[in-house]
Structures are given as structure tokens and as C-alpha cells.
Design a protein around this motif. Sequence first.
Motif, PDB file in Angstrom:
ATOM      1  N   LEU A   1      -5.365  -4.652  -6.191  1.00  0.00           N
ATOM      2  CA  LEU A   1      -4.882  -5.176  -4.889  1.00  0.00           C
ATOM      3  C   LEU A   1      -3.643  -4.180  -4.235  1.00  0.00           C
ATOM      4  O   LEU A   1      -2.923  -3.486  -5.066  1.00  0.00           O
ATOM      5  N   GLU A   2      -3.462  -4.126  -2.932  1.00  0.00           N
ATOM      6  CA  GLU A   2      -2.325  -3.350  -2.317  1.00  0.00           C
ATOM      7  C   GLU A   2      -1.853  -4.575  -1.529  1.00  0.00           C
ATOM      8  O   GLU A   2      -2.152  -4.845  -0.493  1.00  0.00           O
ATOM      9  N   VAL A   3      -0.597  -4.849  -1.859  1.00  0.00           N
ATOM     10  CA  VAL A   3       0.067  -5.936  -1.191  1.00  0.00           C
ATOM     11  C   VAL A   3       1.039  -5.489  -0.149  1.00  0.00           C
ATOM     12  O   VAL A   3       1.865  -6.473   0.505  1.00  0.00           O
ATOM     13  N   THR A   4       1.732  -4.592  -0.227  1.00  0.00           N
ATOM     14  CA  THR A   4       2.792  -3.894   0.790  1.00  0.00           C
ATOM     15  C   THR A   4       2.396  -3.930   2.240  1.00  0.00           C
ATOM     16  O   THR A   4       3.174  -4.096   3.092  1.00  0.00           O
ATOM     17  N   GLY A   5       1.163  -3.600   2.572  1.00  0.00           N
ATOM     18  CA  GLY A   5       0.722  -3.566   3.739  1.00  0.00           C
ATOM     19  C   GLY A   5       0.775  -2.078   4.490  1.00  0.00           C
ATOM     20  O   GLY A   5       0.322  -1.816   5.675  1.00  0.00           O
ATOM     21  N   ARG A   6       1.472  -0.991   3.621  1.00  0.00           N
ATOM     22  CA  ARG A   6       1.476   0.188   4.153  1.00  0.00           C
ATOM     23  C   ARG A   6       0.063   0.986   3.773  1.00  0.00           C
ATOM     24  O   ARG A   6      -0.394   0.810   2.699  1.00  0.00           O
ATOM     25  N   PRO A   7      -0.217   1.742   4.574  1.00  0.00           N
ATOM     26  CA  PRO A   7      -1.866   2.320   4.729  1.00  0.00           C
ATOM     27  C   PRO A   7      -1.782   3.053   3.364  1.00  0.00           C
ATOM     28  O   PRO A   7      -0.745   3.833   3.038  1.00  0.00           O
ATOM     29  N   VAL A   8      -2.911   3.160   2.608  1.00  0.00           N
ATOM     30  CA  VAL A   8      -2.783   3.963   1.530  1.00  0.00           C
ATOM     31  C   VAL A   8      -3.488   5.283   1.565  1.00  0.00           C
ATOM     32  O   VAL A   8      -4.708   5.102   2.157  1.00  0.00           O
ATOM     33  N   PRO A   9      -3.128   6.281   1.317  1.00  0.00           N
ATOM     34  CA  PRO A   9      -3.810   8.013   1.630  1.00  0.00           C
ATOM     35  C   PRO A   9      -4.882   7.682   0.746  1.00  0.00           C
ATOM     36  O   PRO A   9      -4.844   7.370  -0.427  1.00  0.00           O
ATOM     37  N   LEU A  10      -6.118   8.056   1.321  1.00  0.00           N
ATOM     38  CA  LEU A  10      -7.330   7.874   0.609  1.00  0.00           C
ATOM     39  C   LEU A  10      -7.320   8.761  -0.641  1.00  0.00           C
ATOM     40  O   LEU A  10      -7.925   8.253  -1.871  1.00  0.00           O
ATOM     41  N   GLU A  11      -7.005   9.885  -0.628  1.00  0.00           N
ATOM     42  CA  GLU A  11      -7.008  10.995  -1.889  1.00  0.00           C
ATOM     43  C   GLU A  11      -6.106  10.321  -2.924  1.00  0.00           C
ATOM     44  O   GLU A  11      -6.544  10.283  -4.307  1.00  0.00           O
ATOM     45  N   ALA A  12      -4.901   9.995  -2.560  1.00  0.00           N
ATOM     46  CA  ALA A  12      -3.958   9.650  -3.491  1.00  0.00           C
ATOM     47  C   ALA A  12      -4.281   7.925  -3.938  1.00  0.00           C
ATOM     48  O   ALA A  12      -4.297   7.761  -5.366  1.00  0.00           O
ATOM     49  N   GLY A  13      -4.794   7.334  -3.200  1.00  0.00           N
ATOM     50  CA  GLY A  13      -5.488   6.007  -3.772  1.00  0.00           C
ATOM     51  C   GLY A  13      -6.742   6.079  -4.645  1.00  0.00           C
ATOM     52  O   GLY A  13      -6.828   5.432  -5.727  1.00  0.00           O
ATOM     53  N   ALA A  14      -7.775   6.939  -4.111  1.00  0.00           N
ATOM     54  CA  ALA A  14      -8.781   7.472  -4.997  1.00  0.00           C
ATOM     55  C   ALA A  14      -8.383   7.956  -6.484  1.00  0.00           C
ATOM     56  O   ALA A  14      -8.812   7.608  -7.754  1.00  0.00           O
ATOM     57  N   GLU A  15      -7.434   8.573  -6.530  1.00  0.00           N
ATOM     58  CA  GLU A  15      -6.945   9.344  -7.662  1.00  0.00           C
ATOM     59  C   GLU A  15      -6.481   8.137  -8.697  1.00  0.00           C
ATOM     60  O   GLU A  15      -6.678   8.186  -9.790  1.00  0.00           O
ATOM     61  N   ALA A  16      -5.627   7.025  -8.152  1.00  0.00           N
ATOM     62  CA  ALA A  16      -5.098   6.090  -8.858  1.00  0.00           C
ATOM     63  C   ALA A  16      -6.098   4.977  -9.158  1.00  0.00           C
ATOM     64  O   ALA A  16      -5.914   4.595 -10.310  1.00  0.00           O
ATOM     65  N   PHE A  17      -6.998   5.045  -8.393  1.00  0.00           N
ATOM     66  CA  PHE A  17      -8.100   4.079  -8.631  1.00  0.00           C
ATOM     67  C   PHE A  17      -8.892   4.613  -9.835  1.00  0.00           C
ATOM     68  O   PHE A  17      -9.553   3.852 -10.830  1.00  0.00           O
ATOM     69  N   ALA A  18      -9.206   5.837  -9.730  1.00  0.00           N
ATOM     70  CA  ALA A  18     -10.024   6.383 -10.758  1.00  0.00           C
ATOM     71  C   ALA A  18      -9.250   6.105 -11.952  1.00  0.00           C
ATOM     72  O   ALA A  18     -10.043   6.236 -13.371  1.00  0.00           O
ATOM     73  N   ALA A  19      -7.882   6.505 -12.101  1.00  0.00           N
ATOM     74  CA  ALA A  19      -7.122   6.404 -13.476  1.00  0.00           C
ATOM     75  C   ALA A  19      -7.227   4.957 -13.944  1.00  0.00           C
ATOM     76  O   ALA A  19      -7.572   4.543 -15.057  1.00  0.00           O
ATOM     77  N   LEU A  20      -7.028   3.920 -13.032  1.00  0.00           N
ATOM     78  CA  LEU A  20      -7.126   2.358 -13.393  1.00  0.00           C
ATOM     79  C   LEU A  20      -8.565   2.112 -13.885  1.00  0.00           C
ATOM     80  O   LEU A  20      -8.663   1.642 -14.839  1.00  0.00           O
ATOM     81  N   CYS A  21      -9.735   2.772 -13.218  1.00  0.00           N
ATOM     82  CA  CYS A  21     -10.807   2.431 -13.779  1.00  0.00           C
ATOM     83  C   CYS A  21     -11.172   3.065 -15.373  1.00  0.00           C
ATOM     84  O   CYS A  21     -11.920   2.448 -16.037  1.00  0.00           O
ATOM     85  N   ALA A  22     -10.810   4.192 -15.484  1.00  0.00           N
ATOM     86  CA  ALA A  22     -10.715   4.947 -16.763  1.00  0.00           C
ATOM     87  C   ALA A  22      -9.952   4.127 -17.852  1.00  0.00           C
ATOM     88  O   ALA A  22     -10.525   3.872 -18.762  1.00  0.00           O
ATOM     89  N   ALA A  23      -8.946   3.632 -17.459  1.00  0.00           N
ATOM     90  CA  ALA A  23      -8.152   2.673 -18.370  1.00  0.00           C
ATOM     91  C   ALA A  23      -8.949   1.524 -18.774  1.00  0.00           C
ATOM     92  O   ALA A  23      -9.108   1.067 -19.634  1.00  0.00           O
ATOM     93  N   ALA A  24      -9.367   0.806 -17.610  1.00  0.00           N
ATOM     94  CA  ALA A  24     -10.186  -0.587 -17.550  1.00  0.00           C
ATOM     95  C   ALA A  24     -11.630  -0.318 -18.510  1.00  0.00           C
ATOM     96  O   ALA A  24     -12.047  -1.130 -19.139  1.00  0.00           O
ATOM     97  N   ALA A  25     -11.975   0.809 -18.331  1.00  0.00           N
ATOM     98  CA  ALA A  25     -13.462   1.301 -19.111  1.00  0.00           C
ATOM     99  C   ALA A  25     -13.252   1.034 -20.798  1.00  0.00           C
ATOM    100  O   ALA A  25     -13.905   0.627 -21.296  1.00  0.00           O
TER     101      ALA A  25
END
Length: 191
Positions: free
Chosen positions: A78-102
Amino acid sequence: ATAGFQGVSLYFSDYEQARGDGWTDTGLRTLLDDHGLAVAELDGHMGWLPFREGPEVPSVARFLGAAAALGARSVTALEVTGRPVPLEAGAEAFAALCAAAADAGLLVHIEYFPWSGIADIATAYEVVRLAGRPNGGVMVDVWHHLRGPDAGALDLGIPGASVLAVQVGDVLATPAPSVRQEAMHERLLPG
């Protein structure tokens, strides 16, 4: 279980409360197993976006550890602050989360919602697409999809395989004054 369900979604805060009340991970798993229930997803805010962390936000490791302890199938990002997420930074963070979750055998899905910095399905999917992780996808919460910027659009514009979870509920005929209040306390059964 009595109603015939085989799985439940849990909030991380519920897990933390149960642990604070003296439940062990083994005890929680036994309780679920005794009722023939699995944890479909562990839901709640975690520090997956490094530029959004705070002292009250559980770390990714703590959140994924709880999900693994419960035998969850997936976790919700979730992103709960309401501030738009820069796509590249969001994708990088999501990839890291997915790697840890894998490493824990977990799927990860972004849940978009009206007051989030990821408020619509197109933005959620673009973060997922750019991250390019096989265990990453989108959660479609029908209530959020109806009340958010997508306004219930039926052509989601994303591959169906990218939808890893669906939550079903209906909206009030007339929106409540507070979208957050309605989301948490005034959802209706489908139809």
C-alpha cells in the motif's frame, strides 16, 4: 469457517495485537488449521517505499516474517500518504519487495485506492510492469475500483495474469461524505 470460507485476509495490526495478547506464531497457525482456514493475504502498511517510512511503519522484514509465520499466500503493498509515487522509484522499491517476498514464497500485490499515491489500476500496473517480478501484481478491490479514479471502468487495460488478488464488495448508492469512512465501515455485500 462456519460459512464455508477456506481463507481469510488479515491486517498486520491484527497479527501484532494477537502477538501482544500472548499468541505465538505456532498457536495462530494451529488456530487457523483447526478451522480449515488459510491466510490469503496479509494486508496493511509496511515500509516498502523507502522514501515513505516512519517509526510507526513496520519494516519489510517484519511484515514478511509475519506473513511467512502465518503461511500467507501473499502480502498487499500500500501507499497511504496520498503523494504520487514516481514510477521508476516505485518500480525499484516494488522489485526489491518482491525479491524479499520471493525468498519467503510469497506473492505481492499493489492495492490501489482513491486516497493513495497509487490511486488507479493503470498506475499500479505500470509500477508492477516496470518492476518485472514474476511474483508481483495488482490487487483489484472492487470497492476501490468503483469509488476511485477508475470509476468502475470494465476495460482494465492490463493483462489478467497481473491481477493476483480480488476483493469483492459493493458501494453505497450515494457516496458517503468521507470516502475513507465508507471504505472502512460502510461497504455492502456484492449486488
